[in-house]
Design a protein around this motif. Sequence first.
Motif, PDB file in Angstrom:
ATOM      1  N   LYS A   1       9.017   3.601   4.029  1.00 28.31           N
ATOM      2  CA  LYS A   1       7.634   3.647   3.544  1.00 28.31           C
ATOM      3  C   LYS A   1       6.847   4.724   4.285  1.00 28.31           C
ATOM      4  CE  LYS A   1       3.718   0.617   2.672  1.00 28.31           C
ATOM      5  NZ  LYS A   1       3.167  -0.722   2.887  1.00 28.31           N
ATOM      6  N   GLU A   2       7.005   4.745   5.620  1.00 26.65           N
ATOM      7  CA  GLU A   2       6.312   5.763   6.416  1.00 26.65           C
ATOM      8  C   GLU A   2       6.802   7.160   6.050  1.00 26.65           C
ATOM      9  OE1 GLU A   2       6.922   4.746  10.518  1.00 26.65           O
ATOM     10  OE2 GLU A   2       5.618   2.983  10.417  1.00 26.65           O
ATOM     11  N   GLN A   3       8.120   7.285   5.796  1.00 27.35           N
ATOM     12  CA  GLN A   3       8.680   8.576   5.413  1.00 27.35           C
ATOM     13  C   GLN A   3       8.071   9.039   4.097  1.00 27.35           C
ATOM     14  OE1 GLN A   3      10.774  10.238   7.359  1.00 27.35           O
ATOM     15  NE2 GLN A   3      11.013  11.958   5.944  1.00 27.35           N
ATOM     16  N   LYS A   4       7.954   8.110   3.111  1.00 21.59           N
ATOM     17  CA  LYS A   4       7.351   8.464   1.823  1.00 21.59           C
ATOM     18  C   LYS A   4       5.903   8.879   2.011  1.00 21.59           C
ATOM     19  CE  LYS A   4       9.883   6.153  -1.772  1.00 21.59           C
ATOM     20  NZ  LYS A   4       9.822   5.174  -2.850  1.00 21.59           N
ATOM     21  N   GLU A   5       5.184   8.120   2.858  1.00 22.54           N
ATOM     22  CA  GLU A   5       3.775   8.452   3.113  1.00 22.54           C
ATOM     23  C   GLU A   5       3.648   9.838   3.721  1.00 22.54           C
ATOM     24  OE1 GLU A   5       2.121   5.300   5.466  1.00 22.54           O
ATOM     25  OE2 GLU A   5       2.144   3.884   3.805  1.00 22.54           O
ATOM     26  N   LYS A   6       4.552  10.171   4.660  1.00 22.11           N
ATOM     27  CA  LYS A   6       4.519  11.486   5.288  1.00 22.11           C
ATOM     28  C   LYS A   6       4.793  12.586   4.254  1.00 22.11           C
ATOM     29  CE  LYS A   6       5.815  10.464  10.039  1.00 22.11           C
ATOM     30  NZ  LYS A   6       6.848  10.662  11.055  1.00 22.11           N
ATOM     31  N   GLU A   7       5.810  12.310   3.403  1.00 23.19           N
ATOM     32  CA  GLU A   7       6.134  13.292   2.367  1.00 23.19           C
ATOM     33  C   GLU A   7       4.959  13.474   1.402  1.00 23.19           C
ATOM     34  OE1 GLU A   7       9.743  12.067   0.461  1.00 23.19           O
ATOM     35  OE2 GLU A   7      10.982  12.445   2.241  1.00 23.19           O
ATOM     36  N   ASP A   8       4.341  12.348   1.013  1.00 23.85           N
ATOM     37  CA  ASP A   8       3.181  12.409   0.122  1.00 23.85           C
ATOM     38  C   ASP A   8       2.033  13.160   0.795  1.00 23.85           C
ATOM     39  OD1 ASP A   8       4.511  11.083  -1.864  1.00 23.85           O
ATOM     40  OD2 ASP A   8       3.651   9.098  -1.398  1.00 23.85           O
ATOM     41  N   ALA A   9       1.835  12.854   2.067  1.00 23.93           N
ATOM     42  CA  ALA A   9       0.759  13.521   2.803  1.00 23.93           C
ATOM     43  C   ALA A   9       1.050  15.014   2.892  1.00 23.93           C
ATOM     44  CB  ALA A   9       0.615  12.910   4.189  1.00 23.93           C
ATOM     45  N   ALA A  10       2.315  15.368   3.125  1.00 20.40           N
ATOM     46  CA  ALA A  10       2.682  16.778   3.217  1.00 20.40           C
ATOM     47  C   ALA A  10       2.491  17.473   1.869  1.00 20.40           C
ATOM     48  CB  ALA A  10       4.128  16.905   3.695  1.00 20.40           C
ATOM     49  N   LYS A  11       2.830  16.778   0.754  1.00 21.80           N
ATOM     50  CA  LYS A  11       2.678  17.345  -0.583  1.00 21.80           C
ATOM     51  C   LYS A  11       1.184  17.553  -0.896  1.00 21.80           C
ATOM     52  CE  LYS A  11       6.832  15.705  -2.879  1.00 21.80           C
ATOM     53  NZ  LYS A  11       7.359  14.820  -3.924  1.00 21.80           N
ATOM     54  N   GLN A  12       0.385  16.562  -0.530  1.00 17.92           N
ATOM     55  CA  GLN A  12      -1.057  16.678  -0.787  1.00 17.92           C
ATOM     56  C   GLN A  12      -1.644  17.839   0.029  1.00 17.92           C
ATOM     57  OE1 GLN A  12      -2.938  12.939   0.014  1.00 17.92           O
ATOM     58  NE2 GLN A  12      -2.222  12.000  -1.899  1.00 17.92           N
ATOM     59  N   LYS A  13      -1.201  17.982   1.222  1.00 16.69           N
ATOM     60  CA  LYS A  13      -1.714  19.043   2.086  1.00 16.69           C
ATOM     61  C   LYS A  13      -1.334  20.410   1.518  1.00 16.69           C
ATOM     62  CE  LYS A  13      -2.061  20.206   6.898  1.00 16.69           C
ATOM     63  NZ  LYS A  13      -1.578  19.984   8.243  1.00 16.69           N
TER      64      LYS A  13
ATOM     65  N   ILE B   1      18.338 -10.891  13.509  1.00 14.88           N
ATOM     66  CA  ILE B   1      18.418  -9.462  13.829  1.00 14.88           C
ATOM     67  C   ILE B   1      18.583  -8.635  12.554  1.00 14.88           C
ATOM     68  CG2 ILE B   1      19.868  -7.719  14.957  1.00 14.88           C
ATOM     69  CD1 ILE B   1      20.359  -9.781  17.186  1.00 14.88           C
ATOM     70  N   LYS B   2      19.430  -9.092  11.619  1.00 10.69           N
ATOM     71  CA  LYS B   2      19.606  -8.371  10.345  1.00 10.69           C
ATOM     72  C   LYS B   2      18.292  -8.288   9.588  1.00 10.69           C
ATOM     73  CE  LYS B   2      24.490  -9.196   9.320  1.00 10.69           C
ATOM     74  NZ  LYS B   2      25.430  -9.878   8.408  1.00 10.69           N
ATOM     75  N   GLN B   3      17.567  -9.395   9.581  1.00 13.32           N
ATOM     76  CA  GLN B   3      16.273  -9.419   8.879  1.00 13.32           C
ATOM     77  C   GLN B   3      15.291  -8.441   9.538  1.00 13.32           C
ATOM     78  OE1 GLN B   3      14.381 -13.221   8.887  1.00 13.32           O
ATOM     79  NE2 GLN B   3      12.817 -12.629   7.400  1.00 13.32           N
ATOM     80  N   GLN B   4      15.250  -8.435  10.851  1.00 13.82           N
ATOM     81  CA  GLN B   4      14.342  -7.517  11.557  1.00 13.82           C
ATOM     82  C   GLN B   4      14.733  -6.060  11.292  1.00 13.82           C
ATOM     83  OE1 GLN B   4      14.701  -8.749  15.626  1.00 13.82           O
ATOM     84  NE2 GLN B   4      13.175 -10.388  15.418  1.00 13.82           N
ATOM     85  N   ARG B   5      16.029  -5.777  11.281  1.00 14.66           N
ATOM     86  CA  ARG B   5      16.479  -4.407  11.029  1.00 14.66           C
ATOM     87  C   ARG B   5      16.152  -3.979   9.590  1.00 14.66           C
ATOM     88  NH1 ARG B   5      22.355  -4.293  14.112  1.00 14.66           N
ATOM     89  NH2 ARG B   5      21.490  -4.265  16.223  1.00 14.66           N
ATOM     90  N   GLU B   6      16.312  -4.911   8.657  1.00 15.41           N
ATOM     91  CA  GLU B   6      15.980  -4.604   7.259  1.00 15.41           C
ATOM     92  C   GLU B   6      14.491  -4.294   7.114  1.00 15.41           C
ATOM     93  OE1 GLU B   6      16.637  -3.810   3.334  1.00 15.41           O
ATOM     94  OE2 GLU B   6      18.149  -4.169   4.874  1.00 15.41           O
ATOM     95  N   GLU B   7      13.661  -5.112   7.743  1.00 18.91           N
ATOM     96  CA  GLU B   7      12.205  -4.875   7.707  1.00 18.91           C
ATOM     97  C   GLU B   7      11.871  -3.534   8.363  1.00 18.91           C
ATOM     98  OE1 GLU B   7      10.516  -8.260   9.653  1.00 18.91           O
ATOM     99  OE2 GLU B   7      10.874  -9.587   7.954  1.00 18.91           O
ATOM    100  N   ALA B   8      12.519  -3.219   9.472  1.00 15.96           N
ATOM    101  CA  ALA B   8      12.269  -1.943  10.147  1.00 15.96           C
ATOM    102  C   ALA B   8      12.704  -0.773   9.264  1.00 15.96           C
ATOM    103  CB  ALA B   8      12.993  -1.910  11.488  1.00 15.96           C
ATOM    104  N   ARG B   9      13.826  -0.909   8.571  1.00 12.10           N
ATOM    105  CA  ARG B   9      14.312   0.148   7.675  1.00 12.10           C
ATOM    106  C   ARG B   9      13.329   0.373   6.528  1.00 12.10           C
ATOM    107  NH1 ARG B   9      16.833   0.543   2.981  1.00 12.10           N
ATOM    108  NH2 ARG B   9      17.073  -1.691   2.754  1.00 12.10           N
ATOM    109  N   LEU B  10      12.864  -0.735   5.929  1.00 12.62           N
ATOM    110  CA  LEU B  10      11.891  -0.600   4.837  1.00 12.62           C
ATOM    111  C   LEU B  10      10.599   0.063   5.331  1.00 12.62           C
ATOM    112  CD1 LEU B  10      12.339  -4.015   2.994  1.00 12.62           C
ATOM    113  CD2 LEU B  10      13.086  -1.764   2.226  1.00 12.62           C
TER     114      LEU B  10
END
Length: 184
Positions: free
Chosen positions: A161-173, A148-157
């Motif tokens: 990553k998705e948050q960074k992509e969204k921020e990057d996408a928002a900056k590019q836009k 469960i800890k491993q799954q939660r860590e993977e989900a957090r990462l």
Amino acid sequence: MPRGKFTSHKGRNRRFTNPEELEEERRKEQEKSKWRSKKEISSDDEEGDSDDKKTNEDSDSEEESSDEDDDKAKGVQSLIEIENPNRIQKKNKKLSALNSNIDNAAPQLSRREREEIEKQKAKAHYQKLHAEGKTDQAKADLARLAIIKQQREEARLRREKEQKEKEDAAKQKTAQTQKALGKK
């Protein structure tokens, strides 16, 4: 005696013996016992003639046995020795002996109480081993927890990553809109 519907059988056939009848029966019993004792003495005299060599000890034992015969055992009780534990007369015990027995003896627990104590001890022992992770169930729980800890860590990462992509996408836009507007 009342007649009718509510009669009781309890008082109908009572018969009381007269004191004269009781006295007569007692007198007859005494006469029988005297006759029996005379009969025994006469039979003893005949045996005594053939055995003139009796000692004083034998005569003493005969006197004791005649005392015992006075008790008159019922039926064949004098012929058969019985050991009935229910007929044993209880001997009185001293209070000091009872108190010392109570003080010295550990309290005896019933079977249920002993089993309850054993259950509690076993439960405490199991909880201790479980806390240390030495039981099978604890090992399975720890393995599940690690997964469960491993799954939660993977989900957090993945979320980061998705948050960074969204921020990057928002900056590019915003950069594209700024470029399109010609501000920069």
